[in-house]
Every structure is written in C-alpha cells, then in structure tokens.
Design a protein around this motif. Sequence first.
Motif, short mmCIF file in Angstrom:
data_model
loop_
_atom_site.label_atom_id
_atom_site.label_comp_id
_atom_site.label_asym_id
_atom_site.label_seq_id
_atom_site.Cartn_x
_atom_site.Cartn_y
_atom_site.Cartn_z
N ARG A 94 46.90 -4.10 29.38
CA ARG A 94 47.58 -3.83 28.12
C ARG A 94 46.52 -3.49 27.07
N LEU A 95 46.40 -2.22 26.74
CA LEU A 95 45.37 -1.78 25.81
C LEU A 95 45.82 -2.01 24.37
N SER A 96 44.84 -2.11 23.47
CA SER A 96 45.16 -2.41 22.07
C SER A 96 44.27 -1.63 21.10
N PRO A 97 44.20 -0.29 21.23
CA PRO A 97 43.38 0.48 20.28
C PRO A 97 43.86 0.36 18.85
N ASP A 98 45.15 0.15 18.67
CA ASP A 98 45.72 -0.04 17.33
C ASP A 98 46.22 -1.47 17.15
N LYS A 99 45.55 -2.40 17.82
CA LYS A 99 45.93 -3.82 17.79
C LYS A 99 47.37 -4.03 18.26
N LYS A 100 47.72 -3.31 19.34
CA LYS A 100 49.02 -3.55 19.94
C LYS A 100 49.10 -4.99 20.39
N PRO A 101 50.05 -5.76 19.89
CA PRO A 101 50.06 -7.21 20.17
C PRO A 101 50.60 -7.53 21.56
N THR A 102 50.08 -8.60 22.12
CA THR A 102 50.64 -9.22 23.31
C THR A 102 51.08 -10.61 22.91
N VAL A 103 52.39 -10.83 22.86
CA VAL A 103 52.96 -12.09 22.39
C VAL A 103 53.41 -12.91 23.58
N PRO A 104 53.73 -14.19 23.38
CA PRO A 104 54.10 -15.04 24.51
C PRO A 104 55.23 -14.50 25.37
N THR A 105 56.21 -13.82 24.78
CA THR A 105 57.33 -13.30 25.57
C THR A 105 56.94 -12.12 26.44
N ASP A 106 55.70 -11.64 26.32
CA ASP A 106 55.22 -10.57 27.19
C ASP A 106 54.65 -11.11 28.51
N GLY A 107 54.60 -12.41 28.64
CA GLY A 107 54.03 -12.99 29.85
C GLY A 107 54.67 -14.31 30.20
N ASN A 108 54.40 -14.78 31.40
CA ASN A 108 54.84 -16.10 31.84
C ASN A 108 54.01 -17.17 31.14
N PRO A 109 54.57 -18.35 30.86
CA PRO A 109 53.78 -19.41 30.21
C PRO A 109 52.47 -19.73 30.93
N LEU A 110 52.43 -19.53 32.25
CA LEU A 110 51.22 -19.83 33.00
C LEU A 110 50.07 -18.91 32.66
N GLN A 111 50.33 -17.78 31.98
CA GLN A 111 49.25 -16.89 31.60
C GLN A 111 48.31 -17.56 30.59
N HIS A 112 48.76 -18.64 29.96
CA HIS A 112 47.86 -19.41 29.09
C HIS A 112 46.57 -19.80 29.84
#
Length: 398
Positions: A94-112
């Motif tokens: 997931r690239l973020s050249p413009d600070k594209k956010p990755t929020v908790p709902t974008d992943g499983n809780p185990l991604q912590h």
Amino acid sequence: MFTKRGTVSVVSPYWAAIALFNVQTTGVLAWGQHRIGLRGNGPITSLVLPTHKDATLWGKLWLNVLSAEDFDSVPGEKELLEKKYIFPWLTDTRLSPDKKPTVPTDGNPLQHYWPMPRRIRLFVEEIDGKCDLSGEPISKGIRKYKRIKDGVYYTGGWMHPLTPHFRKDRLSFASPVLGTHLADDYRDWSALTLNGKLGGDGDKSQCAKNVSAFIHERLEDLNDRGRLWCFGYVAKSADVKRWYDAVFPLLADERTASNMQAWAGELIEAAKVVSDLLRNQLKEAWFKRTKDVKGDMNAVVTEFWQQSEKDFYDLLKRLSDLPGEQRRAPPEIYAFWEQTIRNLALDLFDSWALESPAEDMDMKRIIGARKELEKNLRTSKVMKILREKSTTEKEGKE
C-alpha cells in the motif's frame, strides 16, 4: 547495524530478518518519506515477566498472549481473514506518496504484530565467510540493502496490544507511549502498570492490554504477581538518543487496582512537586541570575528519585496487602512519605549546594535558598494534603 562502518559488513539472512522485523515494529523516523511504524517514533513495549527469573522462554511469552475475548477490543477488521491482511508483504504494498492512510479497518487486528511501514529490499549474495554479528559460518549473506520511500502510512487509531497509550482529549485517537515520554525511575509506575498519569502529572495513560489482562484476569490463577519489563528507543526525530529499559514490580491485582492507582498517584505527585522545588532552589543557591542559566539539573533530580525509590516500593507493598474494599490508605503511609521526601530534599540540597562549585560561593544566597526551600516544603499544596491525611485520619480513629 549498517551505520557502524567497519564493524559490521556482512550478516546472515537470519540476523538480517531479525533486524528488519525490529525496524518495522519498533523503528524510528527516517528522513525522506520513509514511514514509521503504527506505534509511532520509538514506541515502548511492555512485557509481563514471571517473578522467578529462571522461567523458560515459553513461560515468559505465554503471559503476554491475549485470549480471543481480550483481542476483540483490538482495532481492526476481524472479517478480513486472508493472510495478506495480517502479513502485508504477501500482497502489493500500500503506497503512500500523498500520505494515503492505512487505518485499522484496512487490516486484520493481528497486523498490529506484523506491520510493514518501510519498503526495504535486501540483497542476498553468495558468501564464503562468517556473519559479523554472530560469528557463525555462512554461505549466503547480506552486505547491502535498498530503501524505497512511500511505504504503508499507518494512522487513524491503531492500538498495539503490547504498548501503553494515552489520550490528549476524549475526541482524539489514543497515542502510543514513546521512550521520550518516560523517565528512568518510579514516577511512571502507575502509568505503565495501571492507568495513572505519565511522569506523575502528565496525560492519563492506559496500560498495555496484555498488562491489564494479566492483572485483572490471570494473576489470581497463576499465584505470581509478576514483573513488568518496558523497553524501547528514545528518539528525537530520526536521531536515536538511547535505549530505554526498565523493570517494575506488579503490585496490584483486580481487587486492589483502583486503590493502588489512586494511592500511588498521590505519592508520585508529591515526589514530583518536591523534586521540582529542590531543583529550583538549588539554582537559586548557585546562581545570581537563574533565568540566564542554561542546561538542566538532571543529576540532582535523578538522585532524588533514585534515593526515594526503595521507600516508595516498600509503601506500595504495604498498600497492596490491604483489603480491596478499604478506600483510605493508613495515615502513617502519608506521614512517612511526607517526612521522607521532605528530609531527602533538604539533605540533597545541603550536599549539592555546599559540595558543588557555586558562582562566587555566596553563603548568604545559599542559606537564603535553603530557607526558601524549607518554607516551600511547608506551604506546598501537595505536602499540606499529605500532612492533613496523616493527622486528620489519626484524630478520627481516636
């Protein structure tokens, strides 16, 4: 490991993977849009340890594994069960050249546990030699790597289960406790083991979820109070200052947690005020124009906290043995603590003011500063409260 030129030139794939995992989970800021982890810049990790130091590795780690019920409150989308939502390197970054956010709902809780904010490529090559870290012979190794900017930009309320957090206000997301937030003494005991204030007078914290689960759910069954190990980088921007490492006793349980948080907070707040008074009056004793004095008084303050630490934990041990329904601490606790920190402040003032080189060695100024310290110790609000709680409750018993 790659910045200490001449000491480490090649490492095995095993140790390169360990280093890569470390920088992804606990790493610090890097300039040029290289993202930091979901826990911020130099987060604190909290691990519960058994009291007995000869426990097995499994015995240590299992204390920090959360049950499915405890994990329900960890942010994330539990319905995202594909492995790529847990291990982000298994799919397109997931690239973020413009600070594209990755929020908790974008992943499983185990991604912590498995974040990937940095884009790093290791170059593995054939090696006939040994790993400079472990000394083991290797046939393949890593001499160089490449960093690519605009990796995963974690934001929007991630809360790692092994990290304490705090909130600036009710409307903001919780922020992770970083190494820069902590001191190397007991003033953070309540914040890290319960839900006290950082530094004794800062923002109210929420201890790590694994610590809370241990205190409220597991402690009684295990019959082991345990210890708390907190560690992490202390970093300012991209500059790592040092490594924070501290072990605290876990003296509260589900029955006493609320009382211990309140009582410890009172003791820590009083000590914080007295240490500030000591520091300020030593400046008055040493210098004519204190406002022009640069630098800090860390050595004096550190000695105050170190010398009062044993008495603090001794009092907490006594308090932890009280019944859970007892809402008032015994008056002798307050009396002892008031006398202890008062006398310590005066003793340290005498030691530092007379043994350290003072500007002009003006004894009149030193004596005046000591009298002012004595006065402030009498009139300070928190010291008055300690005295009132020690005398009023004694009279009530009579």
